[in-house]
Design a protein around this motif. Structure first.
Motif, short mmCIF file in Angstrom:
data_model
loop_
_atom_site.label_atom_id
_atom_site.label_comp_id
_atom_site.label_asym_id
_atom_site.label_seq_id
_atom_site.Cartn_x
_atom_site.Cartn_y
_atom_site.Cartn_z
N ALA A 45 -0.85 5.10 -3.10
CA ALA A 45 -2.01 5.50 -1.33
C ALA A 45 -1.71 5.12 -0.38
O ALA A 45 -2.04 5.75 0.90
N ALA A 46 -1.27 3.95 -0.65
CA ALA A 46 -1.98 3.12 0.11
C ALA A 46 -0.62 3.01 1.50
O ALA A 46 -0.34 3.17 2.75
N THR B 41 -4.54 2.59 -6.53
CA THR B 41 -4.71 2.82 -5.01
C THR B 41 -3.34 2.91 -4.16
O THR B 41 -3.20 3.29 -2.88
N CYS C 267 -9.68 3.80 7.22
CA CYS C 267 -10.08 3.24 5.83
C CYS C 267 -10.89 2.79 5.05
O CYS C 267 -11.12 3.12 4.23
N GLY D 19 0.73 -2.28 0.31
CA GLY D 19 0.11 -1.82 -0.96
C GLY D 19 -0.91 -2.36 -1.05
O GLY D 19 -2.55 -2.42 -0.80
N SER E 99 6.60 -0.09 2.81
CA SER E 99 5.65 1.69 2.45
C SER E 99 6.55 2.45 2.27
O SER E 99 6.91 2.72 1.11
N SER F 83 -8.32 8.41 3.76
CA SER F 83 -8.06 6.79 3.42
C SER F 83 -7.44 6.74 1.91
O SER F 83 -7.48 7.64 1.77
N PRO F 84 -7.25 5.78 1.59
CA PRO F 84 -5.68 5.90 0.08
C PRO F 84 -6.52 6.70 -1.25
O PRO F 84 -6.44 7.59 -0.89
N THR G 104 -0.52 6.50 2.65
CA THR G 104 -1.34 6.42 4.35
C THR G 104 -1.36 5.30 5.04
O THR G 104 -0.76 5.99 6.19
#
Length: 606
Positions: free
Chosen positions: A288-289, A285, A322, A437, A563, A346-347, A292
């Motif tokens: 995905a953070a 995840t 999140c 992340g 990121s 959210s992530p 985000t």
């Protein structure tokens, strides 16, 4: 408050302490063990269970050491005949109403009550090793099987009254940490127990499913709904492709339930365990953070300097979104905040959308045939996946969310020896992530990760990743900082625990403070202390320690710490989204927040 010096004697040991310390605190500082059940450090000290009683010279009655302060010259004895008898009677009374089917209990091995009973010799293991039974000398049980109504099976927070020891720790956690007050003592006398305050449902009482009542419960009276069968069924279905994402904070703790130290088992070992269970793809995840950050950071920078006061004259900041427990609480109890929540998902939900669109398309999998599961340190995620914010009408973005504890139980039930496994890499594509992340899993991490990229976008220069320092606000229990972004400064605040968040919101409403960006996490220390994390059976808060593990990974082990430098994030924008906050990004990665009347009865819209 600093107390006056005090000298006491405990079990013959002369101890120097202060008169605002409890007997329990003084004893523990000196290495003297006193058993406890209802006590939880800095949270619950009601002295209800009477397990921690001690003898104080000159006093006629035994004293509860958890809430009796020391006095200069006090002489205390923790292991006399009277003390042992009182503790035994207290445990026997609790045992007489307790379901002792430990072999089938989720807290077997981490139950505080179980440990105390074993230490006191009130129970013994059956020779077969499969059941917990009373020793011949144990107090006779009077548990009436089935006398209490079952909790709704669909509820995220599950309660078994037959395992409740009426310690009040869940009440204290919900009231003091979250300022919600779902739980309370109900009834009187022998019928006194813990129930939902006001005899309403937990949802009507404002429950946000944060799970802090679970992690502070010393037994299995409170647990999360078990959704492990959903993943097992998908693994067994040849028509389904299973995709699992693992949250940042799970890496700090997942090995605890398997006999390892916090943070000692790697992500790669978790991947190997999931593959041994039969999962097809495993991702982190953390990617995905990073996604985000790109969306939320762009949202922040585009809104800087344009905040206008609302009808009450309050200038609101942008709030992170999140944490599903925080978002649910805002929707139910703080309606004036809802339109200022970041629209970024959210992530977990962002990854779900990417998995069911870009990834499914690239792998030639129909979205309905891809079963997407998250391993989360959070119980509120079980609620979040049910929200109607999906990329496809006929397929939910997320099919299940399992807690770290549920993952551990699956591994144990399958007989997998994680120590015998060889590390396995995350799958590609979507297997690359950054230190930014990783720190999403601890309080302040979302803010710091966002600032790293926002500073670069605003100035064209990379900031030192560890240069964002926050100080405790003079106005309350949160931290704050102001950071230059070329032509403007970003005023930031970080808060964890919904009780602290409520104090911050009140300060904003009163005009005492003014910020541009605020990170809110419902759980103490953020996701690292989440309601789905493993429990060690003691009365310690472990989130801050686990959060430092995440920061050490970011600082010492991650080659990329920003990121926007994640090559697979760049690839997703180049091939699919175009740019942050594009039309497609808004469709898949953002949502609309609406106030929810449920829960407003408990605290009201402030």
């Amino acid at each position: 408050m600093v107390g006056n010096p005090a000298k006491v004697v405990i079990d013959g040991h002369a101890i120097e302490t202060t008169d605002n310390a409890t007997i329990l605190e003084a004893a523990r500082a000196a290495g003297i063990a006193i058993p406890t059940l209802c006590h939880f450090a800095d949270l619950n000290d009601i002295g209800a269970c009477r397990v921690c009683v001690v003898e104080v010279e000159g006093e006629d009655r035994l004293a509860a050491s958890c809430n009796t302060c020391v006095q200069d010259g006090m002489v205390v004895r923790t292991d006399t005949d009277a003390v042992r008898e009182a503790r035994t009677v207290a445990l026997q009374l609790l045992l007489s109403h307790h379901d002792l089917n430990c072999a089938y209990c989720k807290r077997n091995g981490t139950c505080r009550f179980q440990t105390l009973l074993l230490d006191a010799g009130l129970v013994e293991w059956d020779p077969t090793g499969t059941f917990m039974t009373e020793a011949p000398s144990a107090y006779p049980r009077h548990l009436e099987k089935g006398r209490r109504a079952a909790w709704p099976a669909q509820a995220i927070i599950q309660r078994d009254e037959n395992r409740c020891v009426k310690c009040g720790r869940c009440i204290a956690a919900c009231e003091r940490l979250e300022d919600i007050g779902v739980w309370d003592f109900v009834g009187s006398g022998s019928r006194s127990t813990v129930g939902v305050r006001g005899a309403t449902t937990a949802r009507e009482a404002g429950c946000v499913a944060c799970g802090q009542c679970i992690t502070h419960c010393p037994t299995a009276a409170l647990t999360e709904r078990d959704d492990t069968q959903k993943l097992l069924d998908a693994i067994a279905d040849p028509a389904k492709t299973t995709v699992v994402q693992i949250a940042p904070a799970t890496r700090t703790s997942w090995g605890v339930g398997l006999g390892a130290e916090d943070g000692s088992l790697s992500v790669e070992r978790m991947v190997a365990a999931l593959k041994a269970l039969g999962v097809d793809y495993v991702f982190d995840t953390c990617l995905a953070a990073d996604l985000t950050i790109m969306e939320e950071g762009t949202e922040l920078l585009s809104g800087l300097g344009s905040q206008a006061p609302d009808e009450n004259g309050v200038t609101w900041p942008l709030f992170t979104s999140c944490c599903p427990a925080w978002v649910k609480h805002a929707k139910g109890a703080h309606h004036d905040v809802v339109e200022h929540l970041s629209t970024a998902k959210s992530p977990m939900m962002m990854f779900g959308a990417v998995a069911k669109t870009w990834f499914a398309e690239n792998k030639g999998i129909a979205p309905a045939d891809l079963f997407s599961v998250a391993i989360m340190p959070c119980t509120a995620k079980k609620h979040e996946i049910e929200l109607p914010v999906n990329a496809h009408e006929d397929a939910r973005d997320m099919d299940a969310s399992l807690t770290t504890r549920e993952l551990v139980r699956m591994i144990q039930a399958s007989g997998i020896d994680v120590n015998a496994l060889e590390d396995a890499p995350l799958d590609d594509p979507l297997g690359t992530f950054t230190g930014a992340g990783v720190i999403f899993g601890t309080t302040g991490g979302v803010m710091e990760a966002a600032l790293r990229t926002a500073y670069y976008v605003a100035t064209g220069e990379l900031p030192p990743p560890d240069d964002f320092h926050f100080a405790v606000s003079p106005h309350g229990a949160w931290t704050e900082g102001s950071f230059d972004m070329k032509d403007s400064a970003v005023r930031c605040a970080v808060v964890h625990g919904l009780a602290n968040a409520g104090a911050l919101l009140d300060a904003i409403r009163a005009g005492v403070v003014e910020y541009d960006f605020v990170e809110v996490m419902a759980c103490p220390s953020g996701c690292a202390g989440g309601g789905g994390q493993p429990i060690d059976g003691t009365d310690r808060e472990l989130g801050l320690v686990r959060g430092q593990t995440l920061r050490a990974i970011d600082r010492d082990k991650m080659p990329i710490r920003y990121s926007h430098e994640n090559p697979q994030i760049r690839m997703l924008y180049d091939e699919f989204f175009g740019k942050p906050c594009s039309e497609l990004a808004h469709h898949l990665l953002h949502t609309v927040h609406m106030p929810d009347d449920a829960g407003a009865k408990a605290k009201g819209s402030r």
